[in-house]
Design an enzyme around this catalytic site. Structure first.
Site, mmCIF file in Angstrom:
data_model
loop_
_atom_site.group_PDB
_atom_site.id
_atom_site.type_symbol
_atom_site.label_atom_id
_atom_site.label_comp_id
_atom_site.label_asym_id
_atom_site.label_seq_id
_atom_site.Cartn_x
_atom_site.Cartn_y
_atom_site.Cartn_z
ATOM 1 N N GLY A 1 0.785 -1.227 0.000
ATOM 2 C CA GLY A 1 0.000 0.000 0.000
ATOM 3 C C GLY A 1 0.816 1.276 0.000
ATOM 4 O O GLY A 1 0.250 2.365 -0.014
ATOM 5 N N ASP B 1 3.093 4.160 -1.570
ATOM 6 C CA ASP B 1 3.220 4.753 -2.902
ATOM 7 C C ASP B 1 4.662 5.168 -3.214
ATOM 8 O O ASP B 1 5.145 4.944 -4.317
ATOM 9 C CB ASP B 1 2.296 5.972 -3.018
ATOM 10 C CG ASP B 1 0.838 5.592 -2.837
ATOM 11 O OD1 ASP B 1 0.408 4.599 -3.444
ATOM 12 O OD2 ASP B 1 0.136 6.278 -2.081
ATOM 13 N N HIS C 1 16.485 11.866 -7.709
ATOM 14 C CA HIS C 1 17.214 13.068 -7.290
ATOM 15 C C HIS C 1 16.290 14.262 -7.040
ATOM 16 O O HIS C 1 16.703 15.194 -6.345
ATOM 17 C CB HIS C 1 18.264 13.449 -8.330
ATOM 18 C CG HIS C 1 19.408 12.483 -8.388
ATOM 19 N ND1 HIS C 1 20.619 12.714 -7.774
ATOM 20 C CD2 HIS C 1 19.511 11.259 -8.961
ATOM 21 C CE1 HIS C 1 21.423 11.681 -7.981
ATOM 22 N NE2 HIS C 1 20.781 10.785 -8.702
ATOM 23 N N HIS D 1 25.036 12.604 -18.871
ATOM 24 C CA HIS D 1 24.240 11.543 -18.235
ATOM 25 C C HIS D 1 23.177 11.132 -19.245
ATOM 26 O O HIS D 1 23.230 11.525 -20.413
ATOM 27 C CB HIS D 1 23.664 12.072 -16.919
ATOM 28 C CG HIS D 1 22.938 11.055 -16.093
ATOM 29 N ND1 HIS D 1 23.380 9.761 -15.950
ATOM 30 C CD2 HIS D 1 21.780 11.150 -15.374
ATOM 31 C CE1 HIS D 1 22.529 9.106 -15.160
ATOM 32 N NE2 HIS D 1 21.561 9.926 -14.812
ATOM 33 N N ASP E 1 24.959 11.953 -10.945
ATOM 34 C CA ASP E 1 25.144 10.842 -11.889
ATOM 35 C C ASP E 1 25.917 11.354 -13.103
ATOM 36 O O ASP E 1 25.581 12.408 -13.648
ATOM 37 C CB ASP E 1 23.792 10.302 -12.352
ATOM 38 C CG ASP E 1 22.932 9.805 -11.195
ATOM 39 O OD1 ASP E 1 23.455 9.714 -10.076
ATOM 40 O OD2 ASP E 1 21.742 9.513 -11.419
ATOM 41 N N ASP F 1 29.563 9.371 -7.709
ATOM 42 C CA ASP F 1 28.593 8.352 -8.117
ATOM 43 C C ASP F 1 29.256 6.972 -8.145
ATOM 44 O O ASP F 1 30.295 6.783 -8.779
ATOM 45 C CB ASP F 1 28.053 8.725 -9.499
ATOM 46 C CG ASP F 1 27.100 7.689 -10.082
ATOM 47 O OD1 ASP F 1 26.618 6.825 -9.325
ATOM 48 O OD2 ASP F 1 26.842 7.757 -11.298
ATOM 49 N N HIS G 1 20.738 -0.173 -25.444
ATOM 50 C CA HIS G 1 20.742 0.615 -24.213
ATOM 51 C C HIS G 1 22.179 0.941 -23.851
ATOM 52 O O HIS G 1 23.087 0.137 -24.064
ATOM 53 C CB HIS G 1 20.094 -0.157 -23.059
ATOM 54 C CG HIS G 1 20.208 0.539 -21.731
ATOM 55 N ND1 HIS G 1 19.557 1.727 -21.462
ATOM 56 C CD2 HIS G 1 20.917 0.239 -20.614
ATOM 57 C CE1 HIS G 1 19.841 2.120 -20.231
ATOM 58 N NE2 HIS G 1 20.670 1.239 -19.697
ATOM 59 N N GLY H 1 23.680 5.439 -18.210
ATOM 60 C CA GLY H 1 24.022 6.844 -18.000
ATOM 61 C C GLY H 1 25.072 7.055 -16.933
ATOM 62 O O GLY H 1 25.408 8.192 -16.616
ATOM 63 N N HIS H 2 25.564 5.947 -16.359
ATOM 64 C CA HIS H 2 26.543 6.039 -15.277
ATOM 65 C C HIS H 2 27.895 5.534 -15.761
ATOM 66 O O HIS H 2 27.983 4.539 -16.477
ATOM 67 C CB HIS H 2 26.088 5.202 -14.077
ATOM 68 C CG HIS H 2 24.767 5.624 -13.517
ATOM 69 N ND1 HIS H 2 24.658 6.513 -12.478
ATOM 70 C CD2 HIS H 2 23.507 5.285 -13.869
ATOM 71 C CE1 HIS H 2 23.378 6.692 -12.194
ATOM 72 N NE2 HIS H 2 22.658 5.961 -13.029
ATOM 73 N N HIS I 1 25.782 7.280 -3.733
ATOM 74 C CA HIS I 1 24.910 6.781 -4.796
ATOM 75 C C HIS I 1 25.248 5.333 -5.159
ATOM 76 O O HIS I 1 25.685 5.026 -6.261
ATOM 77 C CB HIS I 1 25.003 7.670 -6.041
ATOM 78 C CG HIS I 1 23.827 7.504 -6.973
ATOM 79 N ND1 HIS I 1 23.517 6.311 -7.582
ATOM 80 C CD2 HIS I 1 22.893 8.385 -7.394
ATOM 81 C CE1 HIS I 1 22.455 6.459 -8.345
ATOM 82 N NE2 HIS I 1 22.040 7.716 -8.221
#
Length: 548
Positions: A39, A41, A69, A134, A156, A188, A357, A360-361, A383
């Site tokens: 429950g 969110d 972030h 990024h 990042d 990061d 893909h 981004g790191h 991070h």
């Protein structure tokens, strides 16, 4: 430097930087709930430390527009009030303004774009944003200068030499920071376990085009809605093959519109169609760009996979391309979505099948490059989970940072630096905060414990009505079961349970027990023992005593 989130986990990044009693906050991120958070969110950092320090806050600085972030910002502002300034890059501020508008905070928030390289004063701090690359435009590292020295929060980043927007990381400025003398680097750690260098984002576009050319039916691409460069490359590939594009998912449409208005994204006129128009075009003329790459329960792709989407119904002949990899912790949800798509008969292509893909790191060599460029005196990996933090610390040792100058921290453990050196301070033992509907609560809230208990073994509700005079039973006890699995002999067990309840009540009447609390406690223990002996289950037991 007090991390409130982002250490020992990937998500809800938030850091408090304090000097001379004044505060700058870097990022206000969130996490999405795991399966056992029934429950819930959203999951937020525990920023209760700031509630009594609101007047000490000089500014909030945001590195970029990803939810981990900036997602907690509306809740932070509601709880601690508005700071004098909220700084970020142009796209970041645009996305945050839209988010705050949804929370009815947009008119009050002191949002201000801070171009990379410009410096502003915030109390005893001087703030500067440093351009980095990024998976979203306008990524910024945050350089914070004080009289004692300067610290750099990288956010990042990756050292992408051919980014889609043609703006690689500002390596020259990072080298200047190193030559000027950097006191502390907070870097990061996300890909500290990956060797080499992360592939360039611009390498994804040609790979997508090759995959599109092999598809005869509809193409559904799912990616992070905030990955504007990825969405742009999907659109470019679709245009090259004369396909129409439908953006599906509220955040996908919203973020692309913001980027378009800021001149960061584009599409030829006539490229887009509405999701409800998809069926009006031949399958070979359609590309759908959808949210749901992480298997989120209410996302567009998840609803498509469950045949529950209003406009898009997946079918055999479709190709679903996952142009993203699962965030750690989301693997199960993603795999369930993929399996459901296979059941429908559609084809699935993931990053394991084709180079569609790019993270981004930065990988290990890029983390070393950041360390070598900035030459920090102290290093604190951030991070990342504890494994990645340790691996990042090992990289720092490899490039020559002394072990005693590397700090492997955790949320709530402040790093204190003064003229005599650096050390960890007193642990504040911060936790997390949960959003349930419109309320923010502590994770130890009894309601959440109850939800976990009910989800495991169900609930037994026992309702008894007694005379207030002599404690005698006025009406037959009522037993209600919910969530109790595989109860084949329900009728027999219920009759035995009612007999047990009556015996317990008669004992209470004989001993003169009249207090409802004591009667409920006795019923709870008796019913719990009975259920364990008969079912080997420990459900929630809720006795209700009514006296008339």
């Amino acid at each position: 430097m007090l991390p409130l989130g982002g250490l020992g986990e990937i998500g809800k990044n938030m850091t408090v930087v304090e000097y001379d009693g004044r505060i700058v906050i870097v990022d206000t991120g969130l996490m999405f709930p795991t399966a056992e958070m029934h429950g819930i969110d959203l999951v937020l950092p525990d920023f209760s430390y700031l509630r009594d320090r609101a007047d000490d806050i000089e500014a909030i600085v945001l590195t970029h527009g990803h939810e981990d972030h900036v997602g907690a910002l509306p809740y932070v502002l509601r709880e601690i009030g508005m700071p004098p300034k909220i700084y970020g890059g142009m796209l970041t501020i645009g996305m945050v303004r839209s988010k705050l508008d949804e929370h009815k905070l947009g008119d009050k928030a002191p949002l201000e774009e801070l171009p990379a390289g410009e410096k502003v004063k915030a109390g005893p701090f001087e703030l500067e944003l440093v351009h980095l690359a990024h998976s979203i435009p306008d990524m910024r590292g945050v350089l914070i200068k004080t009289e004692l020295g300067s610290m750099l929060m990288t956010g990042d980043y990756k050292f992408d030499q051919t980014p889609v927007d043609g703006r690689p990381a500002d390596i020259s400025r990072l080298a200047e920071i190193g030559s000027e003398g950097l006191l502390l680097l907070c870097g990061d750690s996300t890909n500290a376990d990956r060797p080499g260098v992360a592939p360039s984002e611009s390498s994804v576009g040609p790979a997508l085009l090759r995959q599109f050319a092999l598809c005869e039916g509809r193409i559904i691409v799912t990616s992070f809605a905030s990955n504007i460069h990825r969405v742009q490359q999907v659109i470019d590939a679709a245009v090259a093959l004369d396909r129409k594009v439908a953006l599906v998912g509220r955040s996908m449409r919203k973020n692309f519109n913001i980027a378009s208005n800021l001149g960061m994204a584009r599409a030829p006129q006539g490229t887009f169609i509405q999701p409800r128009e998809i069926e009006n075009f031949p399958d070979e003329r359609v590309v759908v760009v959808s949210t749901g790459s992480q298997g989120e329960p209410l996302s567009a792709l998840r609803r498509m996979a469950n045949n529950d989407h209003r406009d898009v119904q997946l079918r055999a002949g479709d190709t679903v391309i996952f142009s993203a990899t699962p965030v750690p912790g989301n693997e199960r949800a993603v795999n369930e979505t993929i399996d459901r798509i296979y059941e429908i008969g559609a084809k699935v292509i993931t990053a394991k099948d084709a180079p569609i893909h790019a993270s981004g790191h930065g990988s290990r060599e890029e983390l070393k490059l950041m360390l070598n460029l900035t030459k920090p005196r102290y290093v604190m990996p951030v991070h990342g989970d504890f494994q990645r933090i340790r691996l990042h610390a090992e990289l720092a040792e490899m490039v020559g940072i002394e072990e005693e100058n590397i700090f492997k921290g955790r949320n709530g453990l402040p790093l204190e630096i003064d003229d005599s050196g650096a050390r960890f301070g007193e642990d504040l033992h911060v936790g997390t905060m949960y959003v349930d509907g419109v309320n923010i609560g502590d994770p130890e809230d009894a309601a959440l414990r109850d939800r976990r208990e009910i989800s495991a073994d169900g609930i037994f509700i026992v309702v008894v009505t007694l005379s207030g005079d002599d404690g005698s039973i006025v009406a037959d006890p009522e037993v209600i079961l919910r969530g109790v699995a595989f109860l084949d002999d329900a009728d027999g067990i219920l009759e035995d349970l009612k007999d047990l309840v009556e015996d317990s009540l008669e004992d209470a009447a004989d001993t003169g027990t009249r207090e409802p609390d004591l009667i409920q406690e006795d019923l709870h223990d008796a019913v719990g023992k009975f259920v364990w002996q008969r079912l080997r289950r420990r459900p929630m037991i809720l006795p209700v005593v009514i006296q008339v």
